[in-house]
Write a protein that holds these residues in place. Structure first.
Motif, PDB file in Angstrom:
ATOM      1  N   ASP A 175      61.853 -19.849  14.776  1.00  0.00           N
ATOM      2  CA  ASP A 175      62.211 -18.639  15.510  1.00  0.00           C
ATOM      3  C   ASP A 175      63.307 -17.905  14.750  1.00  0.00           C
ATOM      4  O   ASP A 175      64.309 -18.519  14.367  1.00  0.00           O
ATOM      5  CB  ASP A 175      62.694 -19.019  16.918  1.00  0.00           C
ATOM      6  CG  ASP A 175      63.126 -17.816  17.718  1.00  0.00           C
ATOM      7  OD1 ASP A 175      62.314 -16.883  17.852  1.00  0.00           O
ATOM      8  OD2 ASP A 175      64.276 -17.807  18.207  1.00  0.00           O
ATOM      9  N   LEU A 202      58.825 -25.237  15.060  1.00  0.00           N
ATOM     10  CA  LEU A 202      57.500 -25.723  15.401  1.00  0.00           C
ATOM     11  C   LEU A 202      57.099 -26.734  14.340  1.00  0.00           C
ATOM     12  O   LEU A 202      57.252 -26.480  13.139  1.00  0.00           O
ATOM     13  CB  LEU A 202      56.511 -24.561  15.410  1.00  0.00           C
ATOM     14  CG  LEU A 202      55.079 -24.831  15.836  1.00  0.00           C
ATOM     15  CD1 LEU A 202      55.016 -25.098  17.334  1.00  0.00           C
ATOM     16  CD2 LEU A 202      54.198 -23.628  15.469  1.00  0.00           C
ATOM     17  N   GLU A 228      52.635 -32.758  18.355  1.00  0.00           N
ATOM     18  CA  GLU A 228      53.058 -31.376  18.135  1.00  0.00           C
ATOM     19  C   GLU A 228      54.438 -31.196  18.754  1.00  0.00           C
ATOM     20  O   GLU A 228      54.655 -31.551  19.907  1.00  0.00           O
ATOM     21  CB  GLU A 228      52.074 -30.403  18.775  1.00  0.00           C
ATOM     22  CG  GLU A 228      50.674 -30.451  18.203  1.00  0.00           C
ATOM     23  CD  GLU A 228      49.753 -29.467  18.896  1.00  0.00           C
ATOM     24  OE1 GLU A 228      50.038 -28.252  18.852  1.00  0.00           O
ATOM     25  OE2 GLU A 228      48.771 -29.921  19.500  1.00  0.00           O
ATOM     26  N   SER A 251      58.262 -31.452  21.837  1.00  0.00           N
ATOM     27  CA  SER A 251      57.435 -32.254  22.717  1.00  0.00           C
ATOM     28  C   SER A 251      58.307 -33.086  23.658  1.00  0.00           C
ATOM     29  O   SER A 251      59.424 -33.471  23.305  1.00  0.00           O
ATOM     30  CB  SER A 251      56.550 -33.190  21.876  1.00  0.00           C
ATOM     31  OG  SER A 251      55.691 -33.952  22.689  1.00  0.00           O
ATOM     32  N   ARG A 266      53.553 -28.373  30.047  1.00  0.00           N
ATOM     33  CA  ARG A 266      53.136 -26.978  29.946  1.00  0.00           C
ATOM     34  C   ARG A 266      54.290 -26.097  29.467  1.00  0.00           C
ATOM     35  O   ARG A 266      54.089 -25.152  28.691  1.00  0.00           O
ATOM     36  CB  ARG A 266      52.627 -26.470  31.295  1.00  0.00           C
ATOM     37  CG  ARG A 266      51.347 -27.163  31.760  1.00  0.00           C
ATOM     38  CD  ARG A 266      50.946 -26.683  33.146  1.00  0.00           C
ATOM     39  NE  ARG A 266      50.407 -25.333  33.112  1.00  0.00           N
ATOM     40  CZ  ARG A 266      50.626 -24.422  34.037  1.00  0.00           C
ATOM     41  NH1 ARG A 266      51.410 -24.690  35.077  1.00  0.00           N
ATOM     42  NH2 ARG A 266      50.079 -23.233  33.949  1.00  0.00           N
ATOM     43  N   ALA A 307      54.545 -26.664  25.798  1.00  0.00           N
ATOM     44  CA  ALA A 307      53.383 -26.051  25.142  1.00  0.00           C
ATOM     45  C   ALA A 307      53.579 -24.540  25.032  1.00  0.00           C
ATOM     46  O   ALA A 307      53.261 -23.922  24.006  1.00  0.00           O
ATOM     47  CB  ALA A 307      52.105 -26.373  25.913  1.00  0.00           C
ATOM     48  N   ARG A 308      54.127 -23.926  26.096  1.00  0.00           N
ATOM     49  CA  ARG A 308      54.423 -22.490  26.045  1.00  0.00           C
ATOM     50  C   ARG A 308      55.515 -22.203  25.017  1.00  0.00           C
ATOM     51  O   ARG A 308      55.466 -21.158  24.334  1.00  0.00           O
ATOM     52  CB  ARG A 308      54.837 -21.981  27.432  1.00  0.00           C
ATOM     53  CG  ARG A 308      53.744 -22.081  28.477  1.00  0.00           C
ATOM     54  CD  ARG A 308      53.963 -21.128  29.650  1.00  0.00           C
ATOM     55  NE  ARG A 308      55.249 -21.285  30.296  1.00  0.00           N
ATOM     56  CZ  ARG A 308      55.480 -22.060  31.349  1.00  0.00           C
ATOM     57  NH1 ARG A 308      54.498 -22.809  31.864  1.00  0.00           N
ATOM     58  NH2 ARG A 308      56.675 -22.120  31.909  1.00  0.00           N
ATOM     59  N   ARG A 353      56.013 -23.910  22.263  1.00  0.00           N
ATOM     60  CA  ARG A 353      55.380 -23.977  20.940  1.00  0.00           C
ATOM     61  C   ARG A 353      54.632 -22.685  20.624  1.00  0.00           C
ATOM     62  O   ARG A 353      54.714 -22.157  19.511  1.00  0.00           O
ATOM     63  CB  ARG A 353      54.426 -25.185  20.870  1.00  0.00           C
ATOM     64  CG  ARG A 353      55.131 -26.523  20.930  1.00  0.00           C
ATOM     65  CD  ARG A 353      54.201 -27.670  20.535  1.00  0.00           C
ATOM     66  NE  ARG A 353      53.076 -27.860  21.441  1.00  0.00           N
ATOM     67  CZ  ARG A 353      53.085 -28.660  22.502  1.00  0.00           C
ATOM     68  NH1 ARG A 353      54.185 -29.336  22.819  1.00  0.00           N
ATOM     69  NH2 ARG A 353      52.008 -28.807  23.249  1.00  0.00           N
ATOM     70  N   THR A 354      53.899 -22.188  21.624  1.00  0.00           N
ATOM     71  CA  THR A 354      53.177 -20.930  21.415  1.00  0.00           C
ATOM     72  C   THR A 354      54.144 -19.784  21.153  1.00  0.00           C
ATOM     73  O   THR A 354      53.906 -18.938  20.269  1.00  0.00           O
ATOM     74  CB  THR A 354      52.310 -20.608  22.647  1.00  0.00           C
ATOM     75  OG1 THR A 354      51.350 -21.651  22.825  1.00  0.00           O
ATOM     76  CG2 THR A 354      51.585 -19.282  22.483  1.00  0.00           C
ATOM     77  N   ALA A 355      55.252 -19.754  21.895  1.00  0.00           N
ATOM     78  CA  ALA A 355      56.231 -18.676  21.721  1.00  0.00           C
ATOM     79  C   ALA A 355      56.870 -18.721  20.343  1.00  0.00           C
ATOM     80  O   ALA A 355      57.100 -17.674  19.713  1.00  0.00           O
ATOM     81  CB  ALA A 355      57.298 -18.773  22.808  1.00  0.00           C
ATOM     82  N   ARG A 370      55.459 -19.971  17.647  1.00  0.00           N
ATOM     83  CA  ARG A 370      54.395 -19.574  16.715  1.00  0.00           C
ATOM     84  C   ARG A 370      54.213 -18.059  16.689  1.00  0.00           C
ATOM     85  O   ARG A 370      53.970 -17.467  15.628  1.00  0.00           O
ATOM     86  CB  ARG A 370      53.079 -20.246  17.131  1.00  0.00           C
ATOM     87  CG  ARG A 370      51.920 -20.028  16.172  1.00  0.00           C
ATOM     88  CD  ARG A 370      50.655 -20.737  16.655  1.00  0.00           C
ATOM     89  NE  ARG A 370      50.846 -22.186  16.698  1.00  0.00           N
ATOM     90  CZ  ARG A 370      50.917 -22.905  17.825  1.00  0.00           C
ATOM     91  NH1 ARG A 370      50.808 -22.298  19.008  1.00  0.00           N
ATOM     92  NH2 ARG A 370      51.080 -24.204  17.786  1.00  0.00           N
ATOM     93  N   GLU A 371      54.388 -17.426  17.857  1.00  0.00           N
ATOM     94  CA  GLU A 371      54.175 -15.977  17.947  1.00  0.00           C
ATOM     95  C   GLU A 371      55.454 -15.175  17.769  1.00  0.00           C
ATOM     96  O   GLU A 371      55.443 -13.954  17.918  1.00  0.00           O
ATOM     97  CB  GLU A 371      53.538 -15.657  19.306  1.00  0.00           C
ATOM     98  CG  GLU A 371      52.142 -16.264  19.464  1.00  0.00           C
ATOM     99  CD  GLU A 371      51.541 -16.024  20.847  1.00  0.00           C
ATOM    100  OE1 GLU A 371      52.262 -15.467  21.719  1.00  0.00           O
ATOM    101  OE2 GLU A 371      50.364 -16.380  21.050  1.00  0.00           O
TER     102      GLU A 371
END
Length: 373
Positions: A14, A21, A32, A35, A344, A347-348, A350-352, A354-355
């Motif tokens: 980030d 990540l 991943e 975690s 969850r 997991a969110r 990790r997605t954040a 990544r994006e």
């Protein structure tokens, strides 16, 4: 050299924080990161089958050296094929070393340089736990990650006491490393130093000189204010090797997980999701829901509308009824929900990461949970 069987790869970060990540690879599967590891102290995550634990999204779980050595005994577990076969979990397992039990049973313990000696909480028998013995037990259990034995002290503490425990933790870590024989088991060091940023930095630097596969920050979540914990992480994490996973032990609340991620932490564990579940508290983005409250008596909504857990197949009214009636299904359902919520959430995260929007996610949850509090 650290084992090549446990590589850690950084996949992203980030730009506005230290959030990262990654993938931590083990012979029994990939994790991943960031975690969360459910706590299975005595070879079980309380109230749930291994299939239900896996259903929450868990990738790795935690067992405990002290508890398993006392009951049923690490040699029996070795005889029965190791901890994975014994409990039926085929994914990665991390075992805590027993250091926290030395702390929690301090009134019954005598700590010397060679070992800690204390009384069993089960039958009062004498237990002697040295760094070498802790590693011996963990190798018998066959966990994928073994933690070093460390000396945990209460916080806040006198500097001399914290300094002595930190120095002993460094020496014990080296002894654990020297005692290790299994190539298929990673070893994680534990950074101590209380709330003293200088001691934490020193300990992190000393531990980083040794060939560990990962590094943990220990001795926190023992009553200190969250701001103090975050300050310690700010001082410690930048000095830990970037190419190794970082583990914050025994933490904590959902906001603590995100704050830890923002400071570069990769792995977490805590009893909070299951302990609170057994006591009728459900974690949600709305804040904690106390399911014994009368306000849920006729509420037809699930805990969360988009949650795939077992509890969210039912109404809040039904879950409240289970607790009011003393039915064992209530704690089971809320434990499953809370673990699913933690998985969850990360997991969110990790997605954040990544994006490129993790900082936005953190700010949003700070606001949500501040209002809920």
């Amino acid at each position: 050299m650290p084992s090549s069987l446990f590589p850690f790869s950084l996949l992203g970060s980030d730009s506005a924080s230290a959030a990262r990540l990654g993938i931590f690879r083990t012979p029994r599967g990939e994790i991943e990161t960031p975690s969360f590891m459910p706590v299975g102290t005595a070879a079980t995550v309380k109230g749930l089958t291994v299939d239900q634990v896996r259903q929450t999204g868990a990738q790795m779980i935690l067992g405990n050296t002290y508890h398993l050595a006392l009951r049923p005994g690490h040699e029996l577990i070795r005889q029965l094929g190791g901890l994975h076969a014994f409990m039926g979990w085929d994914g990665p397992i991390l075992t805590d070393s027993g250091g926290f039990q030395i702390f929690s049973l301090a009134a019954l313990a005598e700590i010397r340089e060679e070992a800690a000696t204390f009384r069993s909480h089960i039958d009062g028998s004498v237990v002697r736990l040295s760094p070498e013995r802790s590693i011996e037990i963990q190798e018998a259990l066959g966990s994928d990650v073994a933690m070093v034995l460390d000396h945990v002290v209460a916080l806040p503490g006198e500097r001399e006491v914290v300094l002595e425990a930190m120095d002993r933790s460094i020496r014990w870590a080296a002894r654990c490393l020297n005692a290790a024989t299994r190539e298929d088991q990673a070893r994680f060091a534990i950074v101590q130093g209380g709330l003293d940023a200088g001691l934490r930095r020193y300990c992190a630097a000393e531990m980083s000189k040794m060939d560990f596969e990962g590094f943990a920050v220990g001795g926190l979540s023992v009553g200190e204010p969250p701001a103090e914990m975050y300050r310690v992480l700010d001082a410690t994490c930048p000095l830990l090797p970037a190419e190794r996973p970082r583990y914050l032990m025994g933490v904590g609340r959902p906001i603590d997980l995100l704050e830890g991620v923002a400071r570069g932490i990769d792995l977490f564990d805590c009893v909070m999701p299951t302990r609170n579940g057994r006591n009728a508290l459900a974690f949600t983005d709305e804040g904690p829901l106390r399911m014994r409250n009368a306000s849920h008596r006729d509420d037809a909504r699930p805990l969360e509308s988009d949650c795939p857990c077992l509890a969210c197949r039912h109404s809040r009214a039904y879950i409240r009824h289970l607790f009011a009636a003393g039915e064992m299904l209530g704690p089971i359902l809320l434990s499953h929900h809370n673990l699913t919520y933690y998985q969850r959430l990360l997991a969110r995260a990790r997605t954040a990461i990544r994006e490129g929007r993790f900082s936005e996610m953190l700010a949003q949850h700070r606001r949500l949970w501040a209002v809920a509090a």
